[in-house]
Design an enzyme around this catalytic site. Structure first.
Site, PDB file in Angstrom:
ATOM      1  N   ARG A 182     -32.917  -5.457  25.457  1.00  0.00           N
ATOM      2  CA  ARG A 182     -34.328  -5.573  25.793  1.00  0.00           C
ATOM      3  C   ARG A 182     -34.543  -6.525  26.964  1.00  0.00           C
ATOM      4  O   ARG A 182     -35.270  -6.226  27.912  1.00  0.00           O
ATOM      5  CB  ARG A 182     -35.066  -6.087  24.552  1.00  0.00           C
ATOM      6  CG  ARG A 182     -36.527  -6.290  24.738  1.00  0.00           C
ATOM      7  CD  ARG A 182     -37.123  -7.137  23.611  1.00  0.00           C
ATOM      8  NE  ARG A 182     -38.508  -7.370  23.942  1.00  0.00           N
ATOM      9  CZ  ARG A 182     -39.543  -6.788  23.319  1.00  0.00           C
ATOM     10  NH1 ARG A 182     -39.354  -6.028  22.292  1.00  0.00           N
ATOM     11  NH2 ARG A 182     -40.778  -6.997  23.726  1.00  0.00           N
ATOM     12  N   SER A 274     -35.596  22.933  -3.753  1.00  0.00           N
ATOM     13  CA  SER A 274     -35.047  24.127  -3.127  1.00  0.00           C
ATOM     14  C   SER A 274     -35.993  25.301  -3.319  1.00  0.00           C
ATOM     15  O   SER A 274     -36.708  25.374  -4.310  1.00  0.00           O
ATOM     16  CB  SER A 274     -33.696  24.435  -3.762  1.00  0.00           C
ATOM     17  OG  SER A 274     -33.374  25.787  -3.621  1.00  0.00           O
ATOM     18  N   LYS A 280     -32.259  21.650  -8.180  1.00  0.00           N
ATOM     19  CA  LYS A 280     -31.677  20.836  -7.126  1.00  0.00           C
ATOM     20  C   LYS A 280     -32.545  19.680  -6.646  1.00  0.00           C
ATOM     21  O   LYS A 280     -33.761  19.752  -6.667  1.00  0.00           O
ATOM     22  CB  LYS A 280     -31.334  21.717  -5.925  1.00  0.00           C
ATOM     23  CG  LYS A 280     -30.181  22.660  -6.208  1.00  0.00           C
ATOM     24  CD  LYS A 280     -29.770  23.360  -4.945  1.00  0.00           C
ATOM     25  CE  LYS A 280     -29.245  22.345  -3.943  1.00  0.00           C
ATOM     26  NZ  LYS A 280     -28.810  23.010  -2.716  1.00  0.00           N
ATOM     27  N   ASN A 282     -32.293  17.738  -3.159  1.00  0.00           N
ATOM     28  CA  ASN A 282     -31.528  17.710  -1.919  1.00  0.00           C
ATOM     29  C   ASN A 282     -31.661  16.398  -1.165  1.00  0.00           C
ATOM     30  O   ASN A 282     -32.732  15.790  -1.163  1.00  0.00           O
ATOM     31  CB  ASN A 282     -31.988  18.845  -1.004  1.00  0.00           C
ATOM     32  CG  ASN A 282     -31.580  20.193  -1.546  1.00  0.00           C
ATOM     33  OD1 ASN A 282     -30.552  20.329  -2.207  1.00  0.00           O
ATOM     34  ND2 ASN A 282     -32.393  21.194  -1.275  1.00  0.00           N
ATOM     35  N   ARG A 313     -32.476   7.221  45.950  1.00  0.00           N
ATOM     36  CA  ARG A 313     -33.213   7.936  44.886  1.00  0.00           C
ATOM     37  C   ARG A 313     -32.330   9.066  44.401  1.00  0.00           C
ATOM     38  O   ARG A 313     -31.786   9.834  45.204  1.00  0.00           O
ATOM     39  CB  ARG A 313     -34.551   8.489  45.406  1.00  0.00           C
ATOM     40  CG  ARG A 313     -35.406   9.169  44.316  1.00  0.00           C
ATOM     41  CD  ARG A 313     -36.854   8.664  44.291  1.00  0.00           C
ATOM     42  NE  ARG A 313     -36.940   7.276  44.690  1.00  0.00           N
ATOM     43  CZ  ARG A 313     -37.803   6.792  45.611  1.00  0.00           C
ATOM     44  NH1 ARG A 313     -38.685   7.580  46.167  1.00  0.00           N
ATOM     45  NH2 ARG A 313     -37.775   5.517  45.922  1.00  0.00           N
TER      46      ARG A 313
END
Lengths: 450, 450, 450, 450
Positions: A182, A274, A280, A282, A313
């Site tokens: 930064r 699902s 399920k 996930n 440039r």
């Protein structure tokens, strides 16, 4: 708004890198430029006042800018033209001083830097939250014993908190890195047509310094129109963060496997269900983080190979940054938000972890036995004895402890009490607690510093 | 030895990343490990002495290690086996303490870190030389006027020294970055089977600290077997350097074009001659640097995507580092050596630079005129007037000054004396000298710090 | 010879891309060139005979070439100079005709193409073996039931043979692709200094055609010194293969996890054992394949970005191909050999697969039940009923079948006999067998075609 | 609409890959699925009719889908839920058959394939136009003599038409490749929860075949949920195209340099003007194409590394394709459109080309002289004589012809008439015309085939 805004990204950072905010930050440059120039007597004070006043309410016509950018080669020229028209309506004389002495790249690069600063601000807060979350998690689970796994195989017992402390250890380094990046990256770009500020006669440096101060950016010693290390370092810094986040998500997704089932993403309403399989759950958050970790490295490569910019440039390579850098920020931010949510909501099944430790009947403690034997018969012999015993245990589906106990040779070397101790995973955790402490102490110390 | 060793690489760095040196640095780890363990009372002092003594003269059988690595999955195991055999010949008891409590990854990672340290040492010297070379060059050519070029078109006059100062400005940041990277990266890897140093009971941390001190490496708070940010940050740091070197080579290769002919690589004996065209002088050094700049970014992407390592040891991704990191070091080192040679030997044709400035009859001074007019008629009108005059100049193949002089409108606004001044490129160089000074001062200040 | 030759690579392909073979293939070009030129009356027949005779026994001094390449910018010039000296010793007159009318790039590119042909020959054999191995495996395990897994969670039952058939399906496409790539890529490079064969007057095309025929290469319509799509397409073709191999290795490494334990790499002597943990069997082959899959994509990116080559000879980007293409071949070949070995030796634990299916008590058959219910109460209601039942099953640790049986609502809709059928995984395999048949038939048909 | 839509992209292809069109193509799948299922008796015919009817007017709520996708992990589930609600309003019974037996990946992948088909259709037309444009250009400039350049140095004379024919030669191969890729890539994805179509009992294959026919897609032998070579091959095919386009843009941008000034982008209204420098004409089209060529290779690497997908559904890597593939299409399309515009409007300065040939006084004809001498004194001696003469020419700033004429040695070997001929560039063009003819003939033949 895109279909994937809420899945892959952080709305806040998407907003920072929106077209609208991009143009606003470019306007910040124009306003500050006029002000700095006025203070140096380069343009009339009234011009600076008019430009500032108009910019406050001026709404660029994005569609028109987009169309004109195809001719101009960048969006700066059409934005400035629109702004000039708007200023003219208020103060004809002032209009001639819009963008005075600057070049398109000055406003585009500085605009990007200002966007990057907003994104860094957001990201530092998020990084600190993530570290705090990990610290809490590591502490809470410092004694939650689970199998350590190398090559995806059980190796030795570890604790979940120690695992999280290793994640945290890396994230703490990322906090430091991001601060360094930064500091170097948030510099004003201001050089005029070829970088020399020739249009300002002797006033160039003075305007530059005032302009940088006005915008709160570092004053570069020299223009960096084609010295892109500042920009590319942002990319690499974010790439490193995404790599660690991907590692965390990878670990957790592996722990969520049906057969392992040691940890789970928090089940939100509808999260991870699902369309066909009702049972399920996930790893949706993991999938998003892993997708980011799969995409960012290549984008970083683009940022690096685009550093080879021609003369004063770049031709094509500068332009390649315009969408690549925001994409890296967006993907990293999306992954970071989800990683924090992932850790914060993680459901841990301690019993399952303990049960999994026993899956290989005693084999996970093989090293403990091996080391104990080694001090008596040498490492190689010990290794061979234990390896043989392991093979028997696997073949006869018996517990390793039993095999060793029955073996007359080892029986002589190790008695039952020692075997008890050798097969207690909580007694074979080495520096686990010390390591966690060291990382948590560092986390706390760094947090205080802020 | 490869066909491309002298073309693409630095022999010194190739040597650091040779198989032989890799194994030597791994042996360093084993020797220091035994010593640290002996000091902590974990292994007998005699064992450490024997291991150290044998290692001094021990020559690994690389061919056999290579063959065995295909079974073991890495070269550490077979090396340790060979070492153990060698130690056994001298001291049977000591043999059992070779590699005591450590895992393959400990010795492989730490070996790599030790190689990296050697490479960093080399690179810091080279970076400093490169910066010194650039500083001298920037100072020597601070008033060598040449066309500044944006979009590969003449833009405004600059000086060659200023151009070099922009290169130097980036290289100075790389020096700082490399120090930061180095400090984070040069850490001991030591965790045993799963990273917990369990085999050492309560002595783990003490051994770790002694071992780190013995090797002169940082003491990590926690194992980093699968926290690869240290390794990948080396990759990104080198990637950034290569990008800047590529930019320098790109600029010089463009200046060497037949039609531009402003600068040339030093003509060595046979350097850059063509197999068919006797008149050519090819930018060979530039081609090597540009090849590195084309190859390194993708390798960095590999290093970043390989960070997603599973649990307590990576599967495939850790292994992908073993040749990738050395390749990045080798390519960067090769580019760095050649870049220094390139700058040191660069032949500059000042007259040609001056002549090229006049190629577009006066057009390169168009901005100067435009700015002068703008203060009178506004930026937009000025821009239009000058653009029109430029078009006429191009069409009628006349000098822009002539067109403007003949134009009654501008004639009224600008007199001959002012036109003389406006068409003197050396009077339109803005902050050029100040910028060079600032960069050179920083270079000098940083050099003193060392 | 490198430490990693036997781990990561195929010795055969390493040999093809060795320095020695590179120079031999370049000599092939020079011999064929002289012969073609003699046939066209461009050089004396005696010169061609002398060049051919000398080349047969001539041994280039690689070390000297490497040193000279650093000056010349490529190894062609020094090789030709050495050859010329050797020819001169036999026939002074002939020496002047070595490399007559050709340019360095002609011999370097054509040499690479000749190496690529050798590598393609090798690879086609290997690809066919791999396909044969996969076909056998798919057929053998066509009824070996195991859990299908999506998002790393159990989804529905599949068979291992079906899984392998999906791998094979992709490999069959790679065979076709490689043939297409090969046909386009194996073209002569021959254009002289700028690609126009100007040095041959009217004989250029005739020499080109004879030369191509002599070398068994395609006759290009026009020089392709800077049209690198042929080269880069090799890279992309190999990149696609490595991707599929990585997918296979990923699947198998996941199946080898301690908790899953459904399949294992063949245990060779010493293969995959750990330096510290005697009970482990590491997925060494998988790690090597995955490492290749992690490294090749970035190298392909280098090959693609290097296509942007300047005018009639690239500057840096052409040079970047010299080691990148061999590296891609080497990594792909290494992965291919190991993938075949992996499949050929894979140990499968059918019982464990069957047992894992039952890990989630009946949940893996949830979709079967859901679909059966859906035809009665609609998909959404069915989904909800089953999802609820699943939740209860998980919470109460009961079998899903039991929950459903006890539920009065579903009890009315589905009777016991139907439940028996619905909970039999072998009855819920859909097109599994048909798909395997289709892929195996295609494999057989394509193999006959050869 | 984004700020860069008109600069970097093709609006047509952006539209194809818009959120709206993505959802429409997913709806195409759902409608065709219901129809195919009805034909096979899997769902009632009335359901298919209702789903088709509703889909025609149904407008998905993109914002709501985006929000829900964050929970579901993909946009398919929420789209299907919205569609189901809409169908329910018309026909409650039909609603339960929406998406019957399919999984999210089926509709997402097939939707992407349908979008890809639209993009391929567009791209084939564009590719043909580009080839036609290049053919016209190559023919028009077949005798426009200019310097051939290697290493960015003058090498030998070529013609601009020949240069364009080399570009065309590559583009013709891309046309063939794209047809091959298309044929393999445009396959239906349809496998249900784990790829086995288990939910369809015995009807799975029949539904698949009807569905593929309905959508006009190839019928895959087996599901390819995690066999991503089809998808990644699209990426590599487009990557190769972008590479060639980048090469064209690179060449033209180099020709546009102020000092070279041999060719220029057409000056549109406002195209390529500078915000500060009125005299400039920037290579805007080139910059856009070069930016694409800088960005696409890395995206291809992502597509390749994402092939390593887990078991029966990828985790993170599948998701990484969702935006990457569209991005590759968009960037390639943008570059293709601009490349055609670039070639179509290119302004060529033949006189300047001729003049540049003479820049190095006669040196560009050095090879011609060298070859002529070589037949008399051998290649090496000839090379040395001419190299010496070139050096003298450069040092004394005389024409090479003059030096040679004055040299008594060469004077004896070559008379004036021969020197005249040797210094006529149009007499030293080798196979230039034949090569152009061959490429143009192939272009014409292929075009007829279509």
């Amino acid at each position: 708004m895109s279909l994937f805004d809420d899945l892959f990204y952080s709305r806040a950072v998407r907003e920072i890198f929106s077209d609208g905010n991009r143009l606003l930050r470019m306007l910040d440059f124009e306003v500050a430029l006029a002000k700095a120039e006025a203070e140096c007597g380069v343009v009339p004070a009234t011009a600076a006042i008019a430009i500032a006043a108009v910019s406050k309410t001026f709404t660029p016509d994005i569609r028109a800018i987009a169309r004109a950018a195809a001719q101009a080669g960048n969006p700066a020229l059409p934005l400035i033209q629109q702004l000039t028209v708007a200023v003219k309506e208020r103060d004809t004389a002032a209009a001639r001083y819009v963008h005075w002495g600057a070049t398109s790249q000055d406003v585009i690069d500085t605009g990007t830097v200002l966007q990057a600063r907003q994104a860094f601000d957001w990201m530092e807060v998020e990084l600190r939250s993530m570290c705090a979350e990990l610290a809490t998690f590591a502490d809470r689970h410092r004694e939650t014993i689970m199998p350590g796994r190398t090559w995806l195989q059980h190796a030795l017992p570890i604790t979940l908190g120690w695992k999280a402390a290793e994640w945290l250890d890396a994230m703490l380094r990322h906090k430091v890195r991001l601060r360094e990046v930064r500091e170097r990256a948030l510099a004003l770009q201001f050089g005029g047509a070829a970088g020399t500020l020739a249009a300002f006669g002797n006033e160039g440096r003075a305007v530059l310094e005032k302009l940088a101060r006005e915008l709160g950016l570092a004053q570069p010693d020299i223009a960096w129109h084609t010295s892109r290390d500042r920009v590319s370092e942002i990319a690499t810094g974010l790439g490193l963060i995404t790599g660690t986040l991907g590692k965390i998500a990878k670990d957790i997704s592996l722990l969520m496997q049906t057969e392992i089932a040691e940890a789970f993403e928090a089940a939100g309403a509808g999260r991870g269900t699902s369309s066909t399989m009702p049972q399920k759950r996930n790893p949706v958050l993991c999938s998003v983080i892993l997708a980011a970790a799969a995409r960012v490295p290549a984008l970083v490569a683009t940022a690096l190979s685009s550093m080879v910019q021609e003369h004063e440039r770049g031709l094509g390579n500068w332009q390649s940054e315009w969408e690549t850098l925001p994409e890296i920020f967006n993907l990293t931010a999306g992954a970071l938000v989800r990683a924090r949510e992932l850790v914060a909501g993680l459901e841990v099944d301690r019993e399952r972890m303990r049960a999994n430790l026993d899956l290989t009947p005693g084999l996970i403690m093989a090293e403990a036995v091996s080391m104990a034997l080694a001090s008596r018969v040498g490492k190689n012999s010990a290794h061979e004895i234990v390896q043989r015993a392991c093979r028997v245990a696997v073949e006869e589906k018996k517990h390793l402890r039993e095999i060793l106990q029955e073996d007359t040779e080892t029986g002589k070397l190790i008695d039952n009490a020692e075997l008890d101790r050798l097969f207690d995973p909580s007694a074979y955790l080495g520096v686990t607690q010390k390591s966690i402490d060291r990382v948590l102490d560092r986390a706390a110390a760094e947090e205080e510093e802020f």
